[in-house]
Design an enzyme around this catalytic site. Structure first.
Site, mmCIF file in Angstrom:
data_model
loop_
_atom_site.group_PDB
_atom_site.id
_atom_site.type_symbol
_atom_site.label_atom_id
_atom_site.label_comp_id
_atom_site.label_asym_id
_atom_site.label_seq_id
_atom_site.Cartn_x
_atom_site.Cartn_y
_atom_site.Cartn_z
ATOM 1 N N ASP A 193 0.836 -1.212 0.000
ATOM 2 C CA ASP A 193 0.000 0.000 0.000
ATOM 3 C C ASP A 193 0.876 1.270 0.000
ATOM 4 O O ASP A 193 1.714 1.441 0.872
ATOM 5 C CB ASP A 193 -0.877 -0.077 1.271
ATOM 6 C CG ASP A 193 -1.674 1.192 1.561
ATOM 7 O OD1 ASP A 193 -1.897 1.983 0.626
ATOM 8 O OD2 ASP A 193 -2.080 1.370 2.733
ATOM 9 N N HIS A 368 -3.596 4.395 7.154
ATOM 10 C CA HIS A 368 -2.527 3.879 6.283
ATOM 11 C C HIS A 368 -1.163 4.119 6.919
ATOM 12 O O HIS A 368 -0.933 5.150 7.549
ATOM 13 C CB HIS A 368 -2.573 4.570 4.916
ATOM 14 C CG HIS A 368 -3.861 4.355 4.185
ATOM 15 N ND1 HIS A 368 -4.052 3.296 3.313
ATOM 16 C CD2 HIS A 368 -5.034 5.035 4.215
ATOM 17 C CE1 HIS A 368 -5.297 3.358 2.830
ATOM 18 N NE2 HIS A 368 -5.903 4.393 3.361
#
Length: 554
Positions: A193, A368
């Site tokens: 990611d 994140h």
């Protein structure tokens, strides 16, 4: 020999945020990781969502073994209804993710035919030559996993969306041990990611917002309106805990929040004390200082509960002077205008609005991982090949630079949507592309339709240059024009007496030089009028409106 290569083909999510969809293929077996959607940019006029182009999958439909979901956010599951309507294959996800998927498929009347299979972190799933082990990760949603995919040439590790939170509110921490074990065994490729690759340091734990939220609850004298992403179950839970501690009842308003809290309660992620949650109808009977209203619409969506309450147009949520509105979320790029417009309306009501409050303590944390967590993951698994996923091109490029700087990866590969990467035990080479057009979906009204590029082009044309309708009455039998041409103009600022009267003369002249036979053939006369008028308008205004002659048959 190419038959002995593992193919990796991203259909979405590499070069844009959203629409995440990754294909893995070994010979005659295909698995798909995630099936997301993307919300359109402004230039895609009237388009509601954008989903991946799955023509590669439909061409190989007999080879697709299943879709594996990392978690339940829209950019990972939102394209499922569209994909399953074309390609009915098994869908694998964790318990919470599948609960979201069920609601989505029910809405599209696809649930009865869907094959939904629950996966549990640590429990292996066999799909043809692929053996998949889900690994628990932490994110802004609950029940999220990375996928360790054991293939004939080695392990491909797809992180999904993650941050490293070792003390999350649900006490299900990021499974560092499982990643370290994988690293010891050897990882062929890491797909990681890239969302927060620009951020230094570590992303704070979800618990880091508690002190500032506690302070806001303590200082608020009247009603407290609390808005966060409906999928932020940890944040909803924290708000309910603080409401209980500060003696406030909780009312939940907005369909998405309602659905999420219901699912979270059913699955044990929320367990409010009896009597804490009240019906929206009971708001009016509850003293203002004893009330927390959890309300959806953190991004200023036009018909959301909070947007309607901001202009005093909601049945139950009435925001008054002295109330506090807390937006516990980030501003998603592209939504700034609608959010600030909504905040202006709230300020007009003399409410105190708290948003993006970084200066005096955190009211929102990202889901994140930042740079140090990305480095930690690379160090733990030490992959041979590194492939950044989930991000714009600049994020993918920055992520490659970060990985190269660590010196533990043999090769980095920057893929974009449609690229075909062929991997062996010691090689990874781009060998071509599959077609990936963006598929625009217009879900207004009763049906859900794909919007062709031509339609979007026409919409843009109309919005920029307007439309001109020359209207002419013609006797079909004789070809005689019954009266002077009329001209209707929309979306062009032009003087009525000047240009329009001259445009009428242009049309009249075209009619005068056309034979009775031409005038009786509507296709021919329409094209002649359109062509002459287009030339005249372009010459005199430098604009190119859409010209649609209308022939009235007498």
């Amino acid at each position: 020999m190419a038959q002995d290569k593992l193919k990796l083909i991203p259909l979405g999510g590499l070069g844009e945020f959203g629409m995440n969809c990754m294909v893995l293929r070994w010979q005659d077996d295909i698995i798909v990781i995630d099936a997301g959607l993307m919300f359109p940019e402004e230039e895609l006029l009237g388009v509601d969502i954008v989903v991946p182009d799955i023509s590669y999958l439909t061409e190989n439909r007999d080879k697709v073994r299943g879709i594996l979901l990392t978690h339940g956010h829209e950019d990972h599951i939102g394209g499922l209804p569209w994909i399953l309507s074309e390609l009915n294959v098994p869908v694998y996800g964790t318990e919470f993710t599948l609960a979201y998927v069920e609601g989505k498929l029910e809405e599209h009347e696809l649930l009865d035919d869907a094959d939904l299979i629950e996966m549990v972190p640590g429990e292996r799933i066999i799909l043809g030559p692929f053996s998949v082990v889900p690994i628990r990760v932490t994110h802004s949603l609950v029940d999220c996993v990375a996928l360790a995919i054991h293939t004939p040439v080695g392990v491909v590790l797809h992180t999904g969306d993650f941050k490293v939170d070792l003390s999350p509110p649900d006490n299900k921490p990021f499974d560092l041990h499982a990643f370290a074990e994988l690293g010891k065994q050897g990882v062929l490729a890491l797909l990681q990611d890239s969302t927060n690759v620009d951020r230094r340091g570590y992303t704070p734990s979800e618990k880091a917002v508690r002190p500032r939220l506690d302070e806001i609850f303590a200082q608020t004298k009247q009603k407290l309106f609390f808005s966060c992403f409906s999928s932020s179950i940890h944040r909803i839970r924290l708000a309910m805990e603080l409401a209980h501690e500060h003696g406030r009842k909780v009312a939940v308003i907005g369909r998405s929040l309602d659905n999420s809290t219901e699912i979270a309660q059913d699955l044990g992620y929320l367990d409010p004390p009896p009597g804490l949650v009240i019906n929206p109808g009971q708001i009016k009977d509850t003293p203002a200082h004893k009330l927390l209203v959890m309300i959806s619409g953190t991004q200023g969506e036009p018909m959301s509960a909070l947007s309607r309450a901001a202009v005093n147009n909601h049945k139950h949520a009435h925001i008054e002077a002295g109330d506090t509105v807390l937006l516990s979320s980030r501003v998603i790029p592209g939504n700034e205008k609608s959010i600030y417009r909504m905040i202006d309306h709230l300020e007009r009501r003399d409410a105190e609005v708290i948003y993006d409050d970084g200066a005096s303590g955190l009211i929102h944390v990202s889901g994140h991982g930042s740079q140090e967590e990305l480095r930690l993951m690379i160090n733990l698994v030490r992959p041979k090949f590194f492939i950044p996923v989930h991000g714009d091109y600049r994020h993918l490029k920055r992520h490659i630079e970060l990985a190269v700087g660590m010196g533990v990866v043999e090769k980095t590969i920057l893929l974009e949507d449609g690229d075909i990467l062929e991997m062996g035990r010691d090689s990874a080479v781009k060998t071509g592309k599959v077609p990936v057009e963006r598929v625009c979906i217009d879900s207004g009204g009763a049906s859900t339709d794909v919007v062709e590029d031509l339609v979007i082009k026409d919409r843009r044309h109309l919005s920029e240059d307007g439309i001109i309708l020359p209207i002419i009455a013609i006797d079909k039998r004789t070809g005689r024009v019954e009266n002077a041409p009329e001209i209707v103009v929309r979306g062009m600022a032009i003087a009525e007496d000047g240009l329009i009267s001259e445009a009428k003369q242009v049309v009249q002249k075209t009619l005068d030089v056309s034979s009775a036979e031409e005038k009786a053939d509507y296709g021919v006369i329409k094209e002649k009028i359109r062509s002459d008028l287009k030339r005249y308008i372009q010459k005199n205004t430098s604009r190119r409106p859409l010209i649609m002659p209308v022939i009235l048959e007498i």
